[in-house]
Design a protein around this motif. Sequence first.
Motif, mmCIF file in Angstrom:
data_model
loop_
_atom_site.group_PDB
_atom_site.id
_atom_site.type_symbol
_atom_site.label_atom_id
_atom_site.label_comp_id
_atom_site.label_asym_id
_atom_site.label_seq_id
_atom_site.Cartn_x
_atom_site.Cartn_y
_atom_site.Cartn_z
ATOM 1 N N ASP A 77 0.828 -1.208 0.000
ATOM 2 C CA ASP A 77 0.000 0.000 0.000
ATOM 3 C C ASP A 77 0.865 1.262 0.000
ATOM 4 O OD1 ASP A 77 -2.341 -1.448 -0.046
ATOM 5 O OD2 ASP A 77 -2.595 -1.450 2.126
ATOM 6 N N LEU A 78 1.994 1.224 0.695
ATOM 7 C CA LEU A 78 2.882 2.389 0.702
ATOM 8 C C LEU A 78 3.577 2.552 -0.645
ATOM 9 C CD1 LEU A 78 4.400 2.047 4.281
ATOM 10 C CD2 LEU A 78 2.911 3.876 3.455
ATOM 11 N N ALA A 79 3.985 1.442 -1.269
ATOM 12 C CA ALA A 79 4.619 1.532 -2.591
ATOM 13 C C ALA A 79 3.646 2.085 -3.617
ATOM 14 C CB ALA A 79 5.131 0.157 -3.024
ATOM 15 N N ARG A 80 2.397 1.673 -3.548
ATOM 16 C CA ARG A 80 1.378 2.253 -4.437
ATOM 17 C C ARG A 80 1.241 3.750 -4.173
ATOM 18 N NH1 ARG A 80 -1.281 4.131 -8.208
ATOM 19 N NH2 ARG A 80 -3.499 3.735 -8.527
ATOM 20 N N GLY A 81 1.410 4.122 -2.912
ATOM 21 C CA GLY A 81 1.262 5.515 -2.517
ATOM 22 C C GLY A 81 2.351 6.441 -2.994
ATOM 23 N N PHE A 82 3.439 5.902 -3.552
ATOM 24 C CA PHE A 82 4.465 6.760 -4.145
ATOM 25 C C PHE A 82 3.992 7.395 -5.450
ATOM 26 C CE2 PHE A 82 7.798 4.060 -1.862
ATOM 27 C CZ PHE A 82 8.009 5.009 -0.894
ATOM 28 N N ASP A 83 2.922 6.839 -6.038
ATOM 29 C CA ASP A 83 2.411 7.397 -7.292
ATOM 30 C C ASP A 83 1.817 8.782 -7.061
ATOM 31 O OD1 ASP A 83 3.162 5.116 -8.583
ATOM 32 O OD2 ASP A 83 1.146 4.465 -9.134
ATOM 33 N N PRO A 84 1.816 9.613 -8.095
ATOM 34 C CA PRO A 84 1.197 10.940 -7.961
ATOM 35 C C PRO A 84 -0.257 10.827 -7.518
ATOM 36 C CG PRO A 84 2.433 10.783 -10.018
ATOM 37 C CD PRO A 84 2.392 9.407 -9.440
ATOM 38 N N THR B 76 -6.703 6.154 -6.679
ATOM 39 C CA THR B 76 -8.120 6.151 -6.326
ATOM 40 C C THR B 76 -8.271 6.598 -4.870
ATOM 41 O OG1 THR B 76 -8.059 3.873 -5.532
ATOM 42 C CG2 THR B 76 -8.497 4.209 -7.895
ATOM 43 N N PRO B 77 -9.470 7.004 -4.476
ATOM 44 C CA PRO B 77 -9.694 7.331 -3.054
ATOM 45 C C PRO B 77 -9.351 6.153 -2.137
ATOM 46 C CG PRO B 77 -11.513 8.145 -4.388
ATOM 47 C CD PRO B 77 -10.657 7.319 -5.306
ATOM 48 N N GLU B 78 -9.617 4.935 -2.624
ATOM 49 C CA GLU B 78 -9.299 3.754 -1.820
ATOM 50 C C GLU B 78 -7.797 3.612 -1.624
ATOM 51 O OE1 GLU B 78 -13.238 3.518 -3.505
ATOM 52 O OE2 GLU B 78 -11.287 3.776 -4.489
ATOM 53 N N SER B 79 -7.012 3.937 -2.671
ATOM 54 C CA SER B 79 -5.555 3.860 -2.567
ATOM 55 C C SER B 79 -5.019 4.905 -1.603
ATOM 56 C CB SER B 79 -4.908 4.040 -3.943
ATOM 57 O OG SER B 79 -5.282 2.996 -4.815
ATOM 58 N N HIS B 80 -5.599 6.093 -1.636
ATOM 59 C CA HIS B 80 -5.210 7.143 -0.688
ATOM 60 C C HIS B 80 -5.428 6.670 0.747
ATOM 61 C CE1 HIS B 80 -4.337 10.717 -3.172
ATOM 62 N NE2 HIS B 80 -5.207 10.209 -4.035
ATOM 63 N N GLU B 81 -6.599 6.109 0.994
ATOM 64 C CA GLU B 81 -6.930 5.660 2.346
ATOM 65 C C GLU B 81 -6.034 4.496 2.766
ATOM 66 O OE1 GLU B 81 -8.381 5.423 6.025
ATOM 67 O OE2 GLU B 81 -8.788 7.029 4.565
ATOM 68 N N ALA B 82 -5.772 3.574 1.826
ATOM 69 C CA ALA B 82 -4.916 2.429 2.140
ATOM 70 C C ALA B 82 -3.509 2.895 2.488
ATOM 71 C CB ALA B 82 -4.881 1.463 0.957
ATOM 72 N N ARG B 83 -3.010 3.904 1.784
ATOM 73 C CA ARG B 83 -1.680 4.439 2.089
ATOM 74 C C ARG B 83 -1.637 5.009 3.500
ATOM 75 N NH1 ARG B 83 0.123 9.214 -1.675
ATOM 76 N NH2 ARG B 83 -1.398 10.368 -0.409
#
Length: 413
Positions: free
Chosen positions: A172-179, A184-191
């Motif tokens: 989830d943190l690695a995905r969160g390196f993306d701009p 998605t809102p779900e990715s933001h929350e997961a980060r």
Amino acid sequence: MNTSAMGLVDSAMARLFLPDNRPDPYTPAGELRAAGPVHRTPLGLHLLTRYADCAAVLQNTAWSHADEAAQLHPSVAAEHAAEEMPTSFLWMDPPDHTRLRTLVSKAFVPNMVTRLRPRIAALAESLVDQALAEGEFDLIQLIGYPLPLTIVCELVGIPAALHADVQRWSQDLARGFDPDPLMTPESHEARSTAAREFMAYVRELIDERKTDPKDDLLSALSAVEDRGDVLTETELLSTCVTTVVAGHETTVNLVGSGLLALMRDPDQLALLRERPELIPAAVDELLRFEPPVQLTTRSATKPMTVAGHDFEPGDGVVVLINSGNRDETVFADPDRLDVTRYHDRTNPPPRHLAFSLGIHYCLGAPLALLEMEILLEVLLRKVSVLEPLTDTPPYKPNLVVRGLAALPTRFQA
């Protein structure tokens, strides 16, 4: 630039950034490189496509790496950045970068990494034996994650019972390196959730180490924090999290993308079998060919000119690593995998950009290289048939830390 050329650039830029094109970011990167050395991105930053410009920026400390959070993650409030995006020294400039990197580097110096060789070799043997016993399996989950995740967790001091949680948090943190606009809102929350949970867990471990120290990085860093003169609690927590995430997420992608590239090129795989002395050079070539980190950012700290474009203080650039690594003016036949490319150490091609350059050169590079070299040696010795079970394996949506989500594979002794 005429309207037609602008249309081609816009199309290539869209394909570069959109998740549907993760299997092949290199075609649009090549189109952008052919169209020019500098292009403005939808993020407002300028993108650098050619090796010489990318390398020059990475090696010049006048280009700061401290603004990446603000450039790519405006949704994260500045006062909460350390808790939401625990990146430690990755996004710092000297002197803080130097201070924190020096503390962690003691775990990754060559003699310390060499001490890990027997453990890495034993784990690689066990994982490959398990894969052979199953015959058909997901290479990412059976080998790609367990090998580097186990090693870095043992190095830091995280028990095996928590490895599954660490893998989830790290993904989830690695995905969160993306701009932010690409998430998605779900990715933001997961980060955010992953950062909070991971740091809370590390805080508990550090408290344990203060009363019962072990021979691990957590104990060493908590002892430093105890003195109160070099490391704050927030720095300690984010440094430990960063070490774990960066210490395995990129290597997972190297294992997956690298082995897929070799399986898709039987001649190169056969050459490695015939000449195992090429394994270290092959790992460098796989890093050039399929860099686990596809891009990074920098911002100007003073007026500068790159590729004929003038930048003012605060202007940001995207260093497109995947494009620089395939620059045809630097690497002969760059879209071809060539495991002999880096073998001639007396006259090698320029260093690839997969580990960055300059003061932000990847601290864990020696460990990643050793893990991949040992894994290749074990595979080539034990496995006669390595083949993917699909021509179109799924990729994670990640732009920055790019890698396969799964790789159905068949092994035969």
